[in-house]
Design a protein around this motif. Sequence first.
Motif, PDB file in Angstrom:
ATOM      1  N   ILE A 196       2.886   4.687   7.057  1.00 54.85           N
ATOM      2  CA  ILE A 196       1.465   4.498   7.359  1.00 54.85           C
ATOM      3  C   ILE A 196       1.178   3.005   7.228  1.00 54.85           C
ATOM      4  CG2 ILE A 196      -0.899   5.024   6.613  1.00 54.85           C
ATOM      5  CD1 ILE A 196       0.416   7.647   5.359  1.00 54.85           C
ATOM      6  N   SER A 253       0.835  -1.209   0.000  1.00 56.94           N
ATOM      7  CA  SER A 253       0.000   0.000   0.000  1.00 56.94           C
ATOM      8  C   SER A 253       0.865   1.253   0.000  1.00 56.94           C
ATOM      9  CB  SER A 253      -0.942   0.002   1.201  1.00 56.94           C
ATOM     10  OG  SER A 253      -0.185   0.046   2.391  1.00 56.94           O
ATOM     11  N   HIS A 298     -11.749   4.348   0.426  1.00 55.63           N
ATOM     12  CA  HIS A 298     -10.461   3.851   0.921  1.00 55.63           C
ATOM     13  C   HIS A 298      -9.318   4.391   0.075  1.00 55.63           C
ATOM     14  CE1 HIS A 298      -7.297   0.695   1.589  1.00 55.63           C
ATOM     15  NE2 HIS A 298      -7.636   0.993   2.839  1.00 55.63           N
ATOM     16  N   LYS A 299      -9.516   4.354  -1.240  1.00 55.86           N
ATOM     17  CA  LYS A 299      -8.441   4.801  -2.145  1.00 55.86           C
ATOM     18  C   LYS A 299      -8.139   6.282  -1.953  1.00 55.86           C
ATOM     19  CE  LYS A 299      -8.905   1.549  -6.013  1.00 55.86           C
ATOM     20  NZ  LYS A 299      -7.660   0.837  -5.731  1.00 55.86           N
ATOM     21  N   ASP A 333      -3.847  -1.126   5.959  1.00 62.75           N
ATOM     22  CA  ASP A 333      -5.103  -1.507   6.616  1.00 62.75           C
ATOM     23  C   ASP A 333      -5.283  -3.017   6.637  1.00 62.75           C
ATOM     24  OD1 ASP A 333      -5.862   1.084   7.207  1.00 62.75           O
ATOM     25  OD2 ASP A 333      -6.695   1.393   5.197  1.00 62.75           O
ATOM     26  N   LEU A 384      -3.855  10.499   3.030  1.00 63.29           N
ATOM     27  CA  LEU A 384      -2.922  10.186   4.131  1.00 63.29           C
ATOM     28  C   LEU A 384      -1.483  10.450   3.711  1.00 63.29           C
ATOM     29  CD1 LEU A 384      -4.358   6.925   5.715  1.00 63.29           C
ATOM     30  CD2 LEU A 384      -3.851   9.069   6.892  1.00 63.29           C
ATOM     31  N   GLN A 401      -6.395   7.011   1.249  1.00 68.87           N
ATOM     32  CA  GLN A 401      -4.970   6.628   1.213  1.00 68.87           C
ATOM     33  C   GLN A 401      -4.138   7.755   0.583  1.00 68.87           C
ATOM     34  OE1 GLN A 401      -5.116   2.789  -0.959  1.00 68.87           O
ATOM     35  NE2 GLN A 401      -3.552   2.195   0.505  1.00 68.87           N
ATOM     36  N   PHE A 411      -6.651  -4.264  -1.858  1.00 69.99           N
ATOM     37  CA  PHE A 411      -5.800  -3.193  -1.338  1.00 69.99           C
ATOM     38  C   PHE A 411      -4.596  -2.999  -2.253  1.00 69.99           C
ATOM     39  CE2 PHE A 411      -7.118  -3.394   3.432  1.00 69.99           C
ATOM     40  CZ  PHE A 411      -8.310  -2.780   3.095  1.00 69.99           C
ATOM     41  N   ALA A 412      -4.182  -1.743  -2.373  1.00 68.66           N
ATOM     42  CA  ALA A 412      -3.164  -1.436  -3.365  1.00 68.66           C
ATOM     43  C   ALA A 412      -2.372  -0.197  -2.967  1.00 68.66           C
ATOM     44  CB  ALA A 412      -3.836  -1.200  -4.719  1.00 68.66           C
TER      45      ALA A 412
END
Lengths: 947, 72
Positions: A796, A542, B8-9, A799, B15, B12, A899-900
């Motif tokens: 970070i 991620s 979510h993307k 998740d 963040l 990210q 997730f990526a």
Amino acid sequence: MTLVKEIDYGTPAATSEVAITLQIDGKPVTVPAGTSVMRAAKETGVSVPKLCATDSLDPFGSCRLCLVEIEGRRGTPASCTTPVEAGMKVTTQSQKLAKLRRSVMELYISDHPLDCLTCPANGDCELQDMAGAVGLREVRYGYEGANHLSEEKDESNPYFTFDPAKCIVCSRCVRACDEVQGTFALTVKGRGFASKISPGDMLFLESECVSCGACVQACPTATLTEKSVIEKGQPEHSVITTCAYCGVGCTFKAEMQGNEVVKMVPFKDGKANHGHSCVKGRFAWGYTTHRDRMLKPMIRKNITDRWQEVSWDEAISYAASEFKRIQATYGPDSIGGITSSRCTNEETYLVQKLVRAGFGNNNVDTCARVCHSPTGYGLKTTLGTSAGTQDFDSIEQTDVVVVLGANPTDAHPVFASRMKRRLREGARLIVIDPRRIDLVKSAHVEAEYHLPLRPGTNVAVINAMAHVVVTEGLVNEAFVTQRCDLAAFNRWREFIQDPRHSPESVESITGVPAADLRAAARLYATGGNAAIYYGLGVTEHSQGSTMVMGMANLAMATGNLGREGVGINPLRGQNNVQGSCDMGSFPHEFPGYRHVGELSVRSVFEEAWAVGLKGDPGLRIPNMLDAAVDGTFKGLYIQGEDIAQSDPNTKHVTAGLAAMECVVIHDLFLNETASYAHVFLPGSSFLEKDGTFTNAERRIGRVRKAIPPMAGYADWEVTIALAKAMGYEMDYSHPSEIMDEIARLTPTFAGVSYDKLERLGSIQWPCNEKAPEGTPVMHSEGFVRGKGQFMITEFIATDERATDRFPLLLTTGRILSQYNVGAQTRRTPNVEWFDEDVLEIHPWDAENRGINEGDRVALTSRAGETTLHARISERMQPGVVYTTFHFPGTGTNVVTTEFADWATDCPEYKVTAVQVRRTMHRAAWQENYDALREQTTIVGAPAGGAS
Amino acid sequence: MDEQVMVHKVNQIALYFASYPREEAIPGIADHLLKFWEPRMLRQIQAYVAAGGANLHELVPASVRLTQRAPA
């Protein structure tokens, strides 16, 4: 066409700048100091007979055939082990020498079968050649004495035989295994007459031999011989080409009989491999003619219909009409294409051109999405260009090697051999990897530091290393001041020196002992030339892009960029990942990494392609699948990729594919994605076409057609036909014309042409007016972006975390004998080494779950479940399990998640929270897979099929 | 795109840029979305923000609004 035979100079070239002049057989010759007399003689055109010497190996001096006379010296020294001296006068032919050499040959031949006429090496045997060269006419010792002629053959290796009856114990095979490959699998067992070559008192197949072929290549007799040569005989012509496996991009000679490959032999002048190879490139080429090759175009209306074989015209026109219908119904952005990292630059360029100019959108992507897209983002942001900084030769100047999230001995074996050679010479090694990869400790190689970090904590580790550099005063201030953006550096310095980044602070997160991390950071910063080599263990997270930027920060801070021996080097997975990215395969970039939104760039392409182009980015592969599920993306042309097997979260991938109305697969085989396809266009293997591949060091190498396309057309011709059927004309008669267009439109390729490639062998981009013969080392006079840009790289946590339900972390990767989705290697005898994906699990985790070696286990994540067999292994740390994705029936990507990487959508293959348990049954997905596969791959009369 | 996946993307992305001062982070996120998100994805996040933007990182709404003002 002729058989290409490289000159064998007997001993390696010397690199000294001091020139020595001597006389050989009365002729003056000047060579670098350190050159052997044998090599100096060869450079004047004089061949000294030899058997144990070959120029890929250090001189050994055992065969006593290369004796010469040197004025003023006693005896007859071996020319291979005697270095030249100024004024030396050497005689290579005399009656005395002839008699000595004949006697030596007599001894060899007295213990050698006299079956030359039926021997597989007939026509390619140095022993035979030397018998002729020394004028051997009789063997006074007879043939009845003690001998080795009844020694048993070892035929266990699927690719070559070992016939000790023909062995002269010259040790070339042993030395090749040691010096070139670095595996040390062979030895000379026994002494004197009892000496024999041995792979450790076992069969070759059971030994540590990795089947790189170096021993076979080095063997001067028929002792080690390719089975294909035994079966077919000697080749009659060679075609120089580039391997279609990993990103090392080895140059090979395809040695041919007519249109049939007899063997693939690594080319000594290949600048990426310098004559070395691995089991895949050297031997695993049988897939190119495997019975599974699909050679007829096929169509069907629904994926549940049988495939119907049709003509090329019908298939192309059906695909084009479907794409046009879809665009008319759902809009111009409802279709797209995927380029292949296994196809040539020219083919990749054409697919993205078809999408942008023919489809009228930017919905084009490539498999780099799932591997090195973060490399492109991270290195472009910090240094200014989306590519590794060095050539492979740079390793020879490296003092400290950092291997980070890569396993070169399995995935990039030929470069790994060069790395190991440098390590044996004294370079120091830091391995940063959750697994204890082979490099951590193998024959004569041992990592000084292995930092076994927890999966998903790369950024914390790289930040901690940088923290040590900054807080211990190890910054190369002169480099930073001269080469980098100082405002960005000062901000980064303030960020990175915060105590939260210290090794001690992050130890509980990373699992890496702070003292080891500190020591490794000090070594990297102060150990001389330090180079980072990294793989998908960096990118497939991620924070993949953040990590690439973190490595760039560290390299800039320590001045480890811009010269030989240093740098940041992505080890690219597939043969043309670099090239497919260079050629504009990403939806936001034209060839040469220029954003589609840049009007000045776009207008250049609009003018050249005579069509208006869009300035908005297109869909990435996962976005295409999302849009398909949403109902707005309905058609896809996929050249040489198998996203149903390779991409994460299989359930989502296949849902996306199943939602499309026209999926066109252009491939060698009916791959997994073809189960969801409506049109199948037969692809051509690398042996069947002209073009270029670009390897991990930006080296553009020629791919040359060795045989005609088995299905009638090379892939680039098929794309042109599809474009034409879509109403967009492309006019090329040869891939060289495509490269000419690439050069016209891409500044970094401006100086590249097939003529120049012919002349230079290969070229590393940038190749333009400033660097007309290419650029081995990037950023030598300044970064491509101007000043190096330090980026803030806050750690970070992903998740994707271990939980009570899914307490283990799964990481996936590759092994030596199989390649990527296995479409090629599964169709070769490489399955003898590895015929199924297995789950590596630490003994503690296995014991806790009552799992024994070989048990079938269920591997479950929040995305899905599959089953495979367990292998108990201490290469994993407790809490981490590992598997590969080479076999479709395993369904490894049924388990991986969506997730990526935050910047590029590169999947987080390296971290999936899973549970493992013993099971007696295959997973439901596997049962369904078998049924679906059976149903969707039937070729035959249409059952309500396309018409 | 599934709404949860989209949130979510984009979070990210936010963040990552949150390490920078707010006045750099917001245009940084907007620039990233404009450079890499296809128009229908951009429209989806714009509509989501317009509808209240639940569960988004606090930098996202301002960033997304900036993408609406930028030329396509």
